[in-house]
Design an enzyme around this catalytic site. Structure first.
Site, PDB file in Angstrom:
ATOM      1  N   TRP A   1      42.631  -8.312  25.007  1.00 58.28           N
ATOM      2  CA  TRP A   1      42.159  -7.869  23.703  1.00 58.28           C
ATOM      3  C   TRP A   1      43.056  -6.713  23.305  1.00 58.28           C
ATOM      4  CZ3 TRP A   1      38.587 -10.835  21.442  1.00 58.28           C
ATOM      5  CH2 TRP A   1      37.661 -11.522  22.223  1.00 58.28           C
TER       6      TRP A   1
ATOM      7  N   ASP B   1      58.727   6.339  -7.222  1.00 56.68           N
ATOM      8  CA  ASP B   1      57.971   7.589  -7.217  1.00 56.68           C
ATOM      9  C   ASP B   1      57.625   8.107  -8.614  1.00 56.68           C
ATOM     10  OD1 ASP B   1      58.309   7.375  -4.528  1.00 56.68           O
ATOM     11  OD2 ASP B   1      59.552   9.150  -4.291  1.00 56.68           O
TER      12      ASP B   1
ATOM     13  N   ALA C   1      72.039  10.228 -10.672  1.00 57.74           N
ATOM     14  CA  ALA C   1      72.177  11.633 -11.069  1.00 57.74           C
ATOM     15  C   ALA C   1      73.056  12.420 -10.096  1.00 57.74           C
ATOM     16  CB  ALA C   1      70.795  12.286 -11.181  1.00 57.74           C
TER      17      ALA C   1
ATOM     18  N   ALA D   1      64.050   2.637  -5.358  1.00 55.79           N
ATOM     19  CA  ALA D   1      63.549   1.712  -6.375  1.00 55.79           C
ATOM     20  C   ALA D   1      64.684   1.207  -7.251  1.00 55.79           C
ATOM     21  CB  ALA D   1      62.472   2.391  -7.221  1.00 55.79           C
TER      22      ALA D   1
ATOM     23  N   SER E   1      71.295   5.104  -2.990  1.00 56.78           N
ATOM     24  CA  SER E   1      70.616   4.402  -1.898  1.00 56.78           C
ATOM     25  C   SER E   1      70.529   5.227  -0.617  1.00 56.78           C
ATOM     26  CB  SER E   1      71.338   3.071  -1.616  1.00 56.78           C
ATOM     27  OG  SER E   1      70.514   2.228  -0.843  1.00 56.78           O
TER      28      SER E   1
ATOM     29  N   HIS F   1      71.067   3.697   2.931  1.00 66.22           N
ATOM     30  CA  HIS F   1      70.532   2.367   3.255  1.00 66.22           C
ATOM     31  C   HIS F   1      71.629   1.334   3.073  1.00 66.22           C
ATOM     32  CE1 HIS F   1      66.362   3.422   3.730  1.00 66.22           C
ATOM     33  NE2 HIS F   1      66.233   3.878   2.508  1.00 66.22           N
TER      34      HIS F   1
ATOM     35  N   CYS G   1      63.942   9.748   3.634  1.00 65.41           N
ATOM     36  CA  CYS G   1      63.095   9.853   4.832  1.00 65.41           C
ATOM     37  C   CYS G   1      63.897  10.269   6.047  1.00 65.41           C
ATOM     38  CB  CYS G   1      62.430   8.519   5.140  1.00 65.41           C
ATOM     39  SG  CYS G   1      61.413   7.918   3.800  1.00 65.41           S
TER      40      CYS G   1
ATOM     41  N   TYR H   1      49.994 -11.151  24.149  1.00 63.98           N
ATOM     42  CA  TYR H   1      49.652 -10.350  25.318  1.00 63.98           C
ATOM     43  C   TYR H   1      50.543 -10.695  26.494  1.00 63.98           C
ATOM     44  CZ  TYR H   1      47.341  -9.547  29.809  1.00 63.98           C
ATOM     45  OH  TYR H   1      47.085  -9.215  31.116  1.00 63.98           O
TER      46      TYR H   1
END
Lengths: 457, 457
Positions: free
Chosen positions: B436, B283, B34, B12, B39, B61, B43, B428
Site C-alpha cells: 500500500w 503570472d 523586456a 508563458a 525563457s 529552459h 525558479c 511496488y
C-alpha cells in the site's frame, strides 16, 4: 455470521482477516497458515538473500503479535487438507499430525501460487531451488552458508530472476541468467528489456537470452552442470529456478469451485467464488484487468493486498467491488528502475485495440541542478479515441520512476486521455522535476506522433 | 491570421510562441522580451546564487538559438510601452531608444508579475534586493561577489524565501528569515509549516515568525540594520525581500482590458481576454482553480507553461480550454521536501466546503530495505461526499514526495473520491514503496477518521 475462516497466511489472507476485524469487532477469525511465516513479504526475498536485510524476521509486513493483538487466531504450520462447502467445514492437519475440523460461516481462500517447475531433468538435485515461499528462501540461505557458492545460474529473466541476479552479484557470486525469450523482462517492450539486460551485463551478470535450459546434472565435487540450447554449458554451485507462478487451487478444485485462466479460481468482482459463502483473493484467483475489461492471471503482492481487503470486507457483509488491476509493476535492477502500467502495443494488439506508442527522453529534474539523469517514458494510447492505454518508464534509481508510473496508473484508472495527462497540474521545483514533468513531455510526444500518423494516412 | 505578437519572454510567452509555431508553420511570430533573458527559469535563481548552478546561462529552459531556430523573432531588451486594441498595434522601445510600431492580428500578453514591495523604509538602500527576475538575481550575484556578505536577512517565508535561506546558508552566510505569519510556508497547515521551520533551524537558519520587518537602515561600514517588531534588530550585509508577487498589468489596464483578483487580467478558460484578439497567460492573469471552480491568483511556473501553451494554440485558431490549476506545489528545504495539492482545511472552509483531514505517517519504502524514511501524508476530503479535496506531504529528499503528491493531484484532477485512492493499482518493489503506497495508507486513515466522526455524531 459468526465464524470467518481464512486459508492462507500471506498477503491476501492476512489482509482479509485484518479488514474483517476492522469492520466487525465480534466475528471469530481464524487463519490457517501452512508454514511458520504469516504476513511475510516474499518480494523481500532477494534483499534477504543479498544480506541487505539482515534477518528474515524483518520481512514480516506485520508481526504475529500485531496480528494476534487484533484477536485473529493464527494456526501456524496447519495444512488445510480439504473443505466441504455443503457442511461448511475445513479439515486441517496440525504440525503434530492431528486432524482438526473447523466450521465456518464464511471462508476466504488465499492459497497463493506455487512456482512453476519447468520440465527439465535435475530439478531435484541438491543446489537446485525454486524460489517463491519463505521456506525456499531460508533453504537457499542455509545452502549458501553451508556451501561455497562461487557461480550461480538463474533460470528465468522475469522480475524475481532479475532481482536475484542483482542479489547474488552483491554476494560476490558470478551469475549467469538464462531466459527463453529474446529479451529479459518480457512485460516490457523488447528494446526496453534489452536496456535492462545491458544494465545486468554492465554489473557483471552474464545474460543469455533466447536460450532454454535443458538439463541440470551433477558434475565433480559439489558442482552442477547446467546445459542449455546452443551448446551452452555452465558449471554452478547454485541454480535458482524462477520461471513463473501457477495458482495453488487443489482445495478449490476438489471442493468443486469454478476455475478459469491457468486454473485460477473464478471470482466475481466482489471476490466471491462460485460458492456464495466462499471468497478468494490473491495469487490463487483470476484477476479483473481494468483496462482490458476482462480477467487474466496477474499474481502480484499489491493485487493480493487489495483483493484480500475486499474479500475480508465482503465476507463480513459489505458490498465492495474490486476496482481491477492495471498490471502496474516496478523493479529495480542495480542502478536502473523499470516500471510499467496498463498495456503496451503487444498487449493492446492482443486485446484487439489499435494503439500508437511514442517516447520522450527527458531529464528527471532541471538539468542545471546537479544529479539530473535521463528518463525514458513511453506512452501507449488508443489511436482512434486518444485514450491512454499504458506506459513504460526506465530511469535511474532515485529519479522517481516508481511514482511517475503511478501518475500514469492513476490517469489510466480513470480512463483519461493522453491529452488529459498534458493538462495535469503536477508539482515542480528544479531539484525535483521540470515545469512539464517527463510523463507530460511523453504525452506531448504521443500527440505529435498520432498527428503525424494521421497526416501521413 | 498572419501576425502573432507576444509580449513577454518568460515561461508563458515562450510557451505560447513555441506552441503556435508547432501548429502553424506559416504565421509570423515575434516576441517582445523586456530583458536579455528569454525563457529563463526564475525558479532556478536560488540554485544559481548558491553556486550549485555555475552559470546563469544554464538557467535557460530553451536557448535563444533553439527558439530562433523555430523562426520565432525575439526582440530582446524591447520594452512594450502601449498597445492599441482598436488599431491592433503595439508601441515598443528598442534598447537604443527607438520607437517601433508592431502590428498584430493576435496578441498574447505574458507580462508576468513584479515583486511586491512591502511598505517599509530603506527598500532602496544598497544591499536590499527584491528577487523575482533574472536581472535581480544577477544584481545579487554581483553584490555578493563585490562585498563580503557574512549575514543576510530574508524577508518572507514563502517558497522563494525558504529556498534562498538554504541557498545563502550553502554559501556560508548566516541567515535570518523573517515572516509575518505564525509559521513559514503558509500554504501548508501550520503544524507542517512548523516542521519546515524546524528543518531550517536544524541547518542553522534563524527563523523569526510572527515578526514584521519595519525598517531597514544603514549602520556603520557597509552594513544594514534590519528592525522588526518585538524589538528585533539584526545587522546584515544583504537583505532579500520575497514577500510575494503582483501581476504586471499596466499595459492591459491602459488598453482597457478587464482585470480582476489582485488586479490580474481577466481571461476565460480559453485564455482570451475581454478583447477577442488578445490572449493572456501566466503570472499576469487570473487562474481557474479546478477544485474550487472559481478564479484565483496563482502565479506559478507550471501554470504559466500550460496557460501559455493554450494561449498560443488558441491564438492560431484552435479551441482548447485550460483545465485549471490545483495549486500543486513542491519545495525542497535542505533535506526536507514539502508538497501540496488542492485544498487543506482552511482552504476548504474559505471555499464553503465541509472537510475532514487525516494523516498517516508511513515509510517511503519497505522498512526492511536500507534507507527507508518516514513520510507524513495528510489527506483532506469532503465530509459529505467523500470527494478528495487535497493533500499535503512532508518527507525526506529522495523519498519521492514530489511524484507522490502528483498521484493525488492526478486523482484530484479527475474528481476522485478518497476511497478511489485506496483502489489504485500503484507500483511496488521493496526498495521503492510498500504494497500500500503511503498515499493509500493515508486514504485509509482518512476513511477511518470520517467513519469515527460519523459514529460520534
Amino acid at each position: 455470521m459468526k465464524n470467518l475462516l481464512v486459508i492462507g497466511g500471506s498477503d491476501a489472507g492476512i489482509s482479509a482477516a485484518l479488514r474483517a476485524r476492522e469492520l466487525d469487532a465480534a466475528v471469530d477469525i481464524q487463519v490457517l497458515v501452512a508454514d511458520r511465516f504469516p504476513s511475510f513479504s516474499i518480494c523481500g526475498i532477494p534483499y534477504f538473500l543479498s544480506g541487505e536485510v539482515s534477518s528474515s524476521e524483518d520481512l514480516a509486513h506485520r508481526t504475529r503479535a500485531e496480528i494476534e493483538a487484533r484477536r485473529i487466531r493464527l494456526l501456524l504450520e496447519h495444512e488445510a487438507e480439504r473443505f466441504d462447502p455443503a457442511q461448511k467445514s475445513v479439515r486441517a492437519r496440525s504440525p503434530t499430525g492431528e486432524t482438526l475440523q473447523l466450521a465456518y460461516d464464511r471462508l476466504v481462500l488465499a492459497t497463493g501460487a506455487k512456482p512453476v517447475h519447468p520440465p527439465l531433468s535435475g530439478m531435484d538435485l541438491p543446489g537446485v531451488f525454486p524460489l517463491r515461499r519463505m521456506g525456499d528462501a531460508l533453504a537457499v540461505d542455509r545452502f549458501m552458508e553451508e556451501r561455497e557458492v562461487r557461480r550461480a545460474v538463474i533460470v528465468g529473466g522475469g522480475y524475481l530472476g532479475l532481482e536475484m541476479a542483482e542479489s547474488l552479484t552483491r554476494c560476490g557470486i558470478a551469475v549467469t541468467l538464462v531466459e527463453n525469450a529474446p529479451t529479459v523482462l518480457g512485460t516490457l517492450d523488447p528494446d526496453l528489456g534489452e536496456r535492462v539486460a545491458a544494465e545486468l551485463a554492465r554489473n557483471g551478470v552474464e545474460v543469455l537470452t533466447s536460450t532454454m535450459v535443458e538439463a541440470i546434472a551433477p558434475i565433480e565435487g559439489h558442482a552442477l552442470g547446467v546445459l542449455a540450447t546452443g551448446n551452452v554449458g555452465r558449471p554452478a554451485q547454485l541454480v535458482l529456478v524462477a520461471v513463473g507462478a501457477a495458482p495453488e487451487t487443489g482445495l478449490a478444485r476438489e471442493a468443486g469451485l469454478a476455475t478459469g485462466i491457468k486454473g485460477a479460481i473464478k471470482v466475481d468482482r466482489h471476490m466471491r467464488t462460485s460458492d456464495a459463502d466462499v471468497f478468494a483473493a490473491g495469487d490463487c484467483v483470476e484477476t479483473w484487468h481494468r483496462v482490458i475489461g476482462d480477467c487474466g492471471y496477474l499474481p502480484l503482492g499489491t493485487t493480493a493486498h487489495k483483493q484480500g481487503r475486499i474479500a475480508g470486507e465482503n465476507a463480513v457483509g459489505a458490498d465492495r467491488q474490486y476496482a481491477g488491476s492495471l498490471g502496474t509493476q516496478v523493479v529495480r535492477v542495480f542502478e536502473l528502475v523499470a516500471a510499467r502500467t496498463g498495456l503496451n502495443d503487444a498487449d493492446a494488439r492482443a486485446a484487439g485495440l489499435e494503439s500508437v506508442s511514442a517516447e520522450a527522453e527527458s531529464w528527471d529534474h532541471k538539468v542545471y541542478y546537479p544529479g539530473a539523469s535521463k528518463l525514458r517514458v513511453r506512452i501507449t494510447g488508443e489511436r482512434t479515441t486518444g485514450r491512454l492505454l499504458g506506459a513504460q518508464i526506465l530511469g535511474r534509481y532515485g529519479a522517481e520512476v516508481s511514482k511517475r508510473i503511478d501518475i500514469l496508473a492513476t490517469a489510466l484508472y480513470q480512463g483519461m486521455s493522453v491529452a488529459d495527462v498534458i493538462d495535469l497540474d503536477l508539482s515542480y521545483a528544479p531539484p525535483l522535476s521540470n515545469p512539464w514533468d517527463p510523463v507530460q513531455t511523453a504525452a506531448q510526444a504521443w500527440q505529435a506522433e498520432r498527428d503525424r500518423r494521421a497526416a501521413a494516412a
